[in-house]
Motif scaffolding. Structure first.
Motif, PDB file in Angstrom:
ATOM      1  N   LEU A 344       0.850  -1.187   0.052  1.00 20.91           N
ATOM      2  CA  LEU A 344      -0.139   0.012   0.133  1.00 20.91           C
ATOM      3  C   LEU A 344       0.858   1.284  -0.066  1.00 20.91           C
ATOM      4  CD1 LEU A 344      -3.305   0.538   2.233  1.00 20.91           C
ATOM      5  CD2 LEU A 344      -1.375   2.320   2.271  1.00 20.91           C
ATOM      6  N   PHE A 345       1.914   1.010   0.784  1.00 26.82           N
ATOM      7  CA  PHE A 345       2.952   2.427   1.010  1.00 26.82           C
ATOM      8  C   PHE A 345       3.541   2.515  -0.348  1.00 26.82           C
ATOM      9  CE2 PHE A 345       6.894   4.231   2.988  1.00 26.82           C
ATOM     10  CZ  PHE A 345       6.421   5.417   2.948  1.00 26.82           C
ATOM     11  N   ARG A 346       3.821   1.614  -0.809  1.00 28.38           N
ATOM     12  CA  ARG A 346       4.617   1.726  -2.313  1.00 28.38           C
ATOM     13  C   ARG A 346       3.774   1.925  -3.299  1.00 28.38           C
ATOM     14  NH1 ARG A 346       8.112  -1.440  -6.130  1.00 28.38           N
ATOM     15  NH2 ARG A 346       7.281  -0.417  -8.000  1.00 28.38           N
ATOM     16  N   HIS A 347       2.381   1.578  -3.261  1.00 24.60           N
ATOM     17  CA  HIS A 347       1.456   2.274  -4.294  1.00 24.60           C
ATOM     18  C   HIS A 347       1.301   3.999  -4.094  1.00 24.60           C
ATOM     19  CE1 HIS A 347      -1.999   2.112  -6.701  1.00 24.60           C
ATOM     20  NE2 HIS A 347      -2.736   2.993  -5.983  1.00 24.60           N
ATOM     21  N   VAL A 348       1.245   4.201  -2.874  1.00 22.35           N
ATOM     22  CA  VAL A 348       0.970   5.602  -2.699  1.00 22.35           C
ATOM     23  C   VAL A 348       2.168   6.511  -3.230  1.00 22.35           C
ATOM     24  CG1 VAL A 348       0.573   7.567  -0.924  1.00 22.35           C
ATOM     25  CG2 VAL A 348      -0.871   5.353  -0.825  1.00 22.35           C
ATOM     26  N   LEU A 349       3.365   5.826  -2.888  1.00 27.62           N
ATOM     27  CA  LEU A 349       4.559   6.576  -3.211  1.00 27.62           C
ATOM     28  C   LEU A 349       4.745   6.655  -4.701  1.00 27.62           C
ATOM     29  CD1 LEU A 349       7.135   4.894  -0.576  1.00 27.62           C
ATOM     30  CD2 LEU A 349       6.348   7.298  -0.701  1.00 27.62           C
ATOM     31  N   ASP A 350       4.464   5.698  -5.526  1.00 31.19           N
ATOM     32  CA  ASP A 350       4.646   5.503  -6.888  1.00 31.19           C
ATOM     33  C   ASP A 350       3.484   6.477  -7.493  1.00 31.19           C
ATOM     34  OD1 ASP A 350       6.869   3.793  -7.036  1.00 31.19           O
ATOM     35  OD2 ASP A 350       5.577   2.105  -7.407  1.00 31.19           O
ATOM     36  N   LEU A 351       2.400   6.211  -7.158  1.00 26.93           N
ATOM     37  CA  LEU A 351       1.263   7.151  -7.735  1.00 26.93           C
ATOM     38  C   LEU A 351       1.629   8.721  -7.344  1.00 26.93           C
ATOM     39  CD1 LEU A 351      -1.416   6.898  -9.120  1.00 26.93           C
ATOM     40  CD2 LEU A 351      -2.486   6.970  -7.044  1.00 26.93           C
ATOM     41  N   SER A 352       1.995   8.985  -6.103  1.00 28.97           N
ATOM     42  CA  SER A 352       2.401  10.364  -5.801  1.00 28.97           C
ATOM     43  C   SER A 352       3.231  11.103  -6.713  1.00 28.97           C
ATOM     44  CB  SER A 352       2.706  10.683  -4.252  1.00 28.97           C
ATOM     45  OG  SER A 352       1.516  10.226  -3.479  1.00 28.97           O
ATOM     46  N   ARG A 353       4.477  10.255  -6.710  1.00 33.18           N
ATOM     47  CA  ARG A 353       5.526  10.753  -7.582  1.00 33.18           C
ATOM     48  C   ARG A 353       5.117  11.019  -9.006  1.00 33.18           C
ATOM     49  NH1 ARG A 353       9.367   6.962  -4.012  1.00 33.18           N
ATOM     50  NH2 ARG A 353      10.189   8.605  -2.625  1.00 33.18           N
ATOM     51  N   ALA A 354       4.465  10.030  -9.562  1.00 30.03           N
ATOM     52  CA  ALA A 354       4.042  10.075 -11.091  1.00 30.03           C
ATOM     53  C   ALA A 354       3.025  11.351 -11.126  1.00 30.03           C
ATOM     54  CB  ALA A 354       3.373   8.781 -11.518  1.00 30.03           C
ATOM     55  N   ALA A 375      10.074   4.051   6.633  1.00 29.73           N
ATOM     56  CA  ALA A 375       9.186   4.906   6.307  1.00 29.73           C
ATOM     57  C   ALA A 375       9.483   6.515   6.585  1.00 29.73           C
ATOM     58  CB  ALA A 375       7.853   4.625   6.944  1.00 29.73           C
ATOM     59  N   GLU A 376       9.921   6.515   7.648  1.00 33.37           N
ATOM     60  CA  GLU A 376      10.119   8.161   8.001  1.00 33.37           C
ATOM     61  C   GLU A 376      11.358   8.570   6.984  1.00 33.37           C
ATOM     62  OE1 GLU A 376       9.273   9.735  10.505  1.00 33.37           O
ATOM     63  OE2 GLU A 376       8.289   8.296  11.729  1.00 33.37           O
ATOM     64  N   LEU A 377      12.049   7.838   6.260  1.00 31.37           N
ATOM     65  CA  LEU A 377      13.027   8.348   5.378  1.00 31.37           C
ATOM     66  C   LEU A 377      12.357   8.670   3.999  1.00 31.37           C
ATOM     67  CD1 LEU A 377      15.880   8.911   4.371  1.00 31.37           C
ATOM     68  CD2 LEU A 377      16.031   6.669   4.042  1.00 31.37           C
ATOM     69  N   GLU A 378      11.529   7.673   3.635  1.00 29.50           N
ATOM     70  CA  GLU A 378      10.526   7.688   2.390  1.00 29.50           C
ATOM     71  C   GLU A 378       9.666   8.863   2.457  1.00 29.50           C
ATOM     72  OE1 GLU A 378      11.127   6.429  -0.509  1.00 29.50           O
ATOM     73  OE2 GLU A 378      12.222   4.650  -0.050  1.00 29.50           O
ATOM     74  N   LEU A 379       9.059   8.917   3.554  1.00 30.44           N
ATOM     75  CA  LEU A 379       8.049  10.401   3.482  1.00 30.44           C
ATOM     76  C   LEU A 379       8.762  11.440   3.765  1.00 30.44           C
ATOM     77  CD1 LEU A 379       5.609   8.663   6.283  1.00 30.44           C
ATOM     78  CD2 LEU A 379       5.328   9.385   3.887  1.00 30.44           C
ATOM     79  N   ALA A 380       9.996  11.739   4.459  1.00 26.90           N
ATOM     80  CA  ALA A 380      10.836  12.751   4.337  1.00 26.90           C
ATOM     81  C   ALA A 380      11.241  13.092   2.976  1.00 26.90           C
ATOM     82  CB  ALA A 380      11.896  12.675   5.232  1.00 26.90           C
ATOM     83  N   ARG A 381      11.581  12.406   2.188  1.00 27.10           N
ATOM     84  CA  ARG A 381      12.051  12.696   0.920  1.00 27.10           C
ATOM     85  C   ARG A 381      10.752  12.973  -0.022  1.00 27.10           C
ATOM     86  NH1 ARG A 381      15.336   7.076  -0.325  1.00 27.10           N
ATOM     87  NH2 ARG A 381      17.491   7.763   0.635  1.00 27.10           N
ATOM     88  N   LEU A 382       9.600  12.430  -0.035  1.00 25.85           N
ATOM     89  CA  LEU A 382       8.244  12.756  -0.555  1.00 25.85           C
ATOM     90  C   LEU A 382       7.852  14.132  -0.025  1.00 25.85           C
ATOM     91  CD1 LEU A 382       6.188  11.676  -2.709  1.00 25.85           C
ATOM     92  CD2 LEU A 382       5.035  10.858  -0.740  1.00 25.85           C
ATOM     93  N   ALA A 383       7.978  14.384   1.181  1.00 33.87           N
ATOM     94  CA  ALA A 383       7.534  15.734   1.816  1.00 33.87           C
ATOM     95  C   ALA A 383       8.184  16.884   0.891  1.00 33.87           C
ATOM     96  CB  ALA A 383       7.659  15.830   3.058  1.00 33.87           C
ATOM     97  N   GLU A 384       9.356  16.741   0.625  1.00 35.51           N
ATOM     98  CA  GLU A 384      10.225  17.826   0.027  1.00 35.51           C
ATOM     99  C   GLU A 384       9.191  18.325  -1.482  1.00 35.51           C
ATOM    100  OE1 GLU A 384      14.155  16.628  -0.772  1.00 35.51           O
ATOM    101  OE2 GLU A 384      14.567  16.402   1.443  1.00 35.51           O
ATOM    102  N   LEU A 391       0.822  15.329   6.370  1.00 30.94           N
ATOM    103  CA  LEU A 391       0.184  15.535   7.682  1.00 30.94           C
ATOM    104  C   LEU A 391       0.308  14.130   8.177  1.00 30.94           C
ATOM    105  CD1 LEU A 391      -1.427  16.734  10.119  1.00 30.94           C
ATOM    106  CD2 LEU A 391      -3.474  16.478   8.722  1.00 30.94           C
ATOM    107  N   ARG A 392       0.982  13.886   9.301  1.00 30.39           N
ATOM    108  CA  ARG A 392       0.927  12.655  10.221  1.00 30.39           C
ATOM    109  C   ARG A 392       0.143  12.561  11.407  1.00 30.39           C
ATOM    110  NH1 ARG A 392       6.197   8.940   9.780  1.00 30.39           N
ATOM    111  NH2 ARG A 392       4.634   7.467  10.132  1.00 30.39           N
ATOM    112  N   ILE A 393      -0.882  11.949  11.485  1.00 34.32           N
ATOM    113  CA  ILE A 393      -1.546  11.765  12.780  1.00 34.32           C
ATOM    114  C   ILE A 393      -1.751  10.240  13.028  1.00 34.32           C
ATOM    115  CG2 ILE A 393      -2.922  13.654  12.195  1.00 34.32           C
ATOM    116  CD1 ILE A 393      -5.088  11.993  10.961  1.00 34.32           C
ATOM    117  N   PRO A 394      -2.093  10.049  14.514  1.00 30.40           N
ATOM    118  CA  PRO A 394      -2.197   8.495  14.988  1.00 30.40           C
ATOM    119  C   PRO A 394      -3.505   7.833  14.495  1.00 30.40           C
ATOM    120  CG  PRO A 394      -2.606  10.065  16.690  1.00 30.40           C
ATOM    121  CD  PRO A 394      -2.109  11.109  15.450  1.00 30.40           C
TER     122      PRO A 394
END
Length: 721
Positions: A344-354, A375-384, A391-394
């Motif tokens: 799921l995370f991979r799908h969101v990353l790929d789709l967001s970047r495309a 995940a912290e590293l991937e999200l930090a890269r994506l956030a740029e 937005l990260r929430i519990p």
């Protein structure tokens, strides 16, 4: 019998040669011409806007049509008809289209032919009359009885007409009959005094902002028949009174549908995305452009912007998804998910970047409780690169009291960002995206949902299954489009939660070109490799039992490397030690898949349930031999090679398959892996996934606007649809 093509469906326009073969000597099919302006669409993939079961014909009223649809963004540009500016939405016979198989690769390029164009263009003018779909519409349609309700019932069955709208149509017809008996004009008809009327002298140009004048002002510019020097102010047009729009172009000439001759106009414009909603024509799908005398408009202040909705808060009737210049405008997309782990995370990353790479503005909401360092590293890269931010929430996996607060946070985020699309991923992400999207106060975005397994894996009559089924059914009216990652997921959710009137599409996960390069095993690679989350659903316990069976059978037991972590991490380590397998099974923690592939010679996927796992796709692309269970969408990945898949949960079958792979030659395994890689490389690409998701968003807009065309709607910001 071929299945009917329905609203929201993705279709491919057949090659020109195939279409020409369906035409008679008059270059028509069932009386409907195939026009030269339509050749440019050959080979393209397009979304069905509406079925054309019936249509209004000028001077003839409402008539029936067979086996035809209207495609979004398929307007006639009048190029072969001396520049006619009617901008009609083309009719397409179903014989000219083919439904797109979910895994089918798009054509390399659109198909068209200069020779065919010359043949068709020679038929566009006959003497002083023009030949087009509009002028031949009477010949292409059949008589429709006023008392024939079958078409309405069919449209309700197809999801194009709600029971409420049907009752409103019936009420309007009856009311107009009674008004006619009293000598009154039809509802919303504008009537004025006799005498010459001004056309207006604003000299409006494309791109200017205008406001539609009040009914009282318009009535002074039309005669007793509601016409301004021959041009009718349609009853549908009253829906736009007081609203602001952008001028699309000046209208100088159109072909008369009744006479087939060119009519020249002055002081007339077309407004962007303003088309007939079929209110007066009993849900006619034709969506003809309205033409506006300048006398019916006034300039708006330059700072004002055109409205996003029509009068009375209704959805703008003609905002066809993917239609017109707005179709190329960037979208604002907000993705909502729970745990940033796994496929799921991979799908969101790929789709967001495309989406970002194609110019769209993207934002992400994700859980803050899970994910780990990767995940912290991937999200930090994506956030740029996220214009709409991260937005990260519990967010808890199962229903939790904190969900109420999260609904408020997510709906507030939607109001703040004003996205065009909110795309929920997984059960909890889908719940938050759809429920919060409906709770948002200032916008009404398209609400998309990709299950990614989630709720569909629960047994139907288990307590969890009953609860999640109730949630899915409650959220169905809030869903504009389901974007399933596999055909299995689509069928399972339909069986689990029932049918929905939302648009639906299978959009398989995809690989990057770099992931289609082979990965060779390391010299010290283990015999077998497992990559995935360490949980019962992934079949890890079955795999350990199979390893024990092989240890008992073979003099030299195989080695297994398990890459990943999860809820059973400690339990598995203890179980491996208890069974005396510590010398042949290694737990290595999480690693990127392509780095892990070199650690083993054969990947084992013993899952009890899956949707469309990325690890199988990635392994296939890397030419890694695979032993897998026959669950979920995995057979869709294997396609013609799915016969070798094994039963889930069967220790004996798994042990036998692993033993057979050990004795098979490396060359035979490599040949099998090469064939599977070729199949996957044709059908599972990120570019395909991206294109189909964007198309799915537009299909969702079509489905929602069809359902809510006359339903009061909250105001929303301008949308690029």
């Amino acid at each position: 019998m071929a299945s009917r093509i329905l609203q929201g469906q993705l279709v491919e326009v057949r090659p020109a040669a195939d279409i020409m073969a369906t035409l008679d000597a008059d270059l028509t099919l069932d009386g409907l011409p195939f026009m030269p302006e339509m050749l440019k669409f050959c080979g393209r993939r397009m979304t069905v806007y509406r079925r054309a079961n019936r249509t209004c014909v000028e001077g003839r009223g409402l008539r029936a049509m067979r086996n035809a649809v209207l495609l979004a963004d398929s307007y006639c540009d009048g190029a072969a008809h001396d520049g006619c500016q009617r901008q009609c939405l083309n009719f397409w016979k179903e014989a000219w289209l083919k439904p797109v198989a979910d895994l089918e690769k798009p054509p390399a390029h659109p198909d068209s032919s200069n020779d065919f164009y010359r043949v068709l263009a020679a038929n566009a003018v006959r003497g002083t009359q023009y030949v087009c779909q509009s002028t031949r519409l009477h010949a292409a349609t059949q008589h429709l009885s006023k008392f024939n309700v079958f078409k309405y019932l069919q449209e309700m069955a197809d999801g194009e007409l709600s029971p409420g709208k049907f009752l409103r149509i019936v009420g309007r017809v009856l009311a107009n009959r009674l008004r006619a008996l009293d000598g009154l004009a039809p509802i919303d008809a504008v009537r004025g005094p006799a005498g010459p009327h001004p056309k207006g002298d604003l000299d409006l140009q494309a791109g200017e902002c205008v406001e539609v004048r009040a009914i009282e002002e318009i009535s002074r510019t039309v005669g007793p028949a509601g016409r301004n020097r021959g041009l009718l102010f349609e009853p549908d047009m009253t829906a736009y009174v007081g609203q602001r729009f952008e001028v699309e172009h000046r209208v100088q000439k159109i072909i008369s549908e009744e006479t087939g001759k060119m009519v020249h106009l002055t002081h007339t414009v077309a407004l962007k995305n303003v088309r007939c909603a079929g209110v007066c024509a009993k849900n006619c799908p034709r969506a003809q452009a309205h033409f506006w005398r300048e006398a019916w408009l006034k300039r708006a202040a330059p700072a004002d912007r055109p409205e996003a909705a029509g009068a009375g808060g209704m959805s703008r009737p003609a905002r066809l998804v993917g239609a017109g210049p707005d179709a190329k405008q960037p979208l604002r997309v907000l993705h909502v998910m729970r745990a940033p782990v796994g496929g799921l995370f991979r799908h969101v990353l790929d789709l967001s970047r495309a989406q970002i790479a194609d110019g769209h503005s993207v934002g992400v909401i994700a859980d803050s409780l899970t994910g780990g360092a990767r995940a912290e590293l991937e999200l930090a890269r994506l956030a740029e690169d996220l214009p709409l931010g991260l937005l990260r929430i519990p967010i808890h996996r199962n229903p939790h009291w904190s969900d109420l607060g999260n609904l408020r946070r997510v709906s507030g985020r939607i109001d703040e960002l004003k996205p065009d699309v909110v795309h929920g991923h997984g059960s909890k992400g889908g719940f938050l995206a759809r429920a919060a999207g409906r709770l948002a106060k200032t916008v009404h975005p398209v609400l998309a949902y990709t299950p990614h397994g989630g709720a569909i894996h629960f047994a139907r009559m288990s307590l969890e299954g009953i609860a999640y089924r109730a949630i899915e059914r409650a959220l169905a009216p809030c869903t504009d489009v389901y974007l399933f990652e596999s055909q299995f997921a689509a069928e399972r959710l339909r069986a689990f939660a029932g049918a929905s009137r939302a648009a639906g599409r299978v959009v398989v996960n995809g690989l990057h070109e770099s992931e289609l390069l082979p990965v060779a095993p390391a010299p010290d690679a283990a015999d077998f490799l497992f990559i995935g989350e360490l949980r019962a659903l992934k079949g890890v316990c079955t795999l350990i039992e199979a390893m024990q069976v092989l240890q008992q059978r073979l003099e030299s037991p195989p080695r297994l490397v398990m890459v990943g972590d999860g809820a059973l991490d400690r339990e598995l380590s203890a179980e491996i030690a208890r069974r005396g397998l510590s010398h042949c099974i290694s737990l290595l923690g999480c690693k990127p898949a392509r780095k892990a592939f070199s650690l083993g010679r054969i990947l084992v996927v013993p899952s009890h349930a899956e949707s469309l796992p990325y690890v199988v796709l990635e392994a296939a692309g890397a030419r890694v031999p695979i032993i897998s269970t026959n669950v979920g969408g995995i057979p869709e990945i294997f396609g013609p090679y799915a016969g070798g898949l094994i039963r889930p949960g069967d220790v004996g079958d798994l042990a036998n398959a692993m033993q057979a792979a050990m004795v098979a030659g490396a060359e035979a395994l490599a040949d099998d892996a090469e064939r599977l890689a070729a199949f996957v490389g044709r059908k599972f690409l990120v570019t395909n996934m991206y294109d189909q998701v964007i198309s799915g968003y537009r299909a969702g807009r079509i489905a929602r606007e069809s359902r809510e065309q006359f339903k009061p709607e909250r105001s929303e910001s301008a949308s690029p649809y």
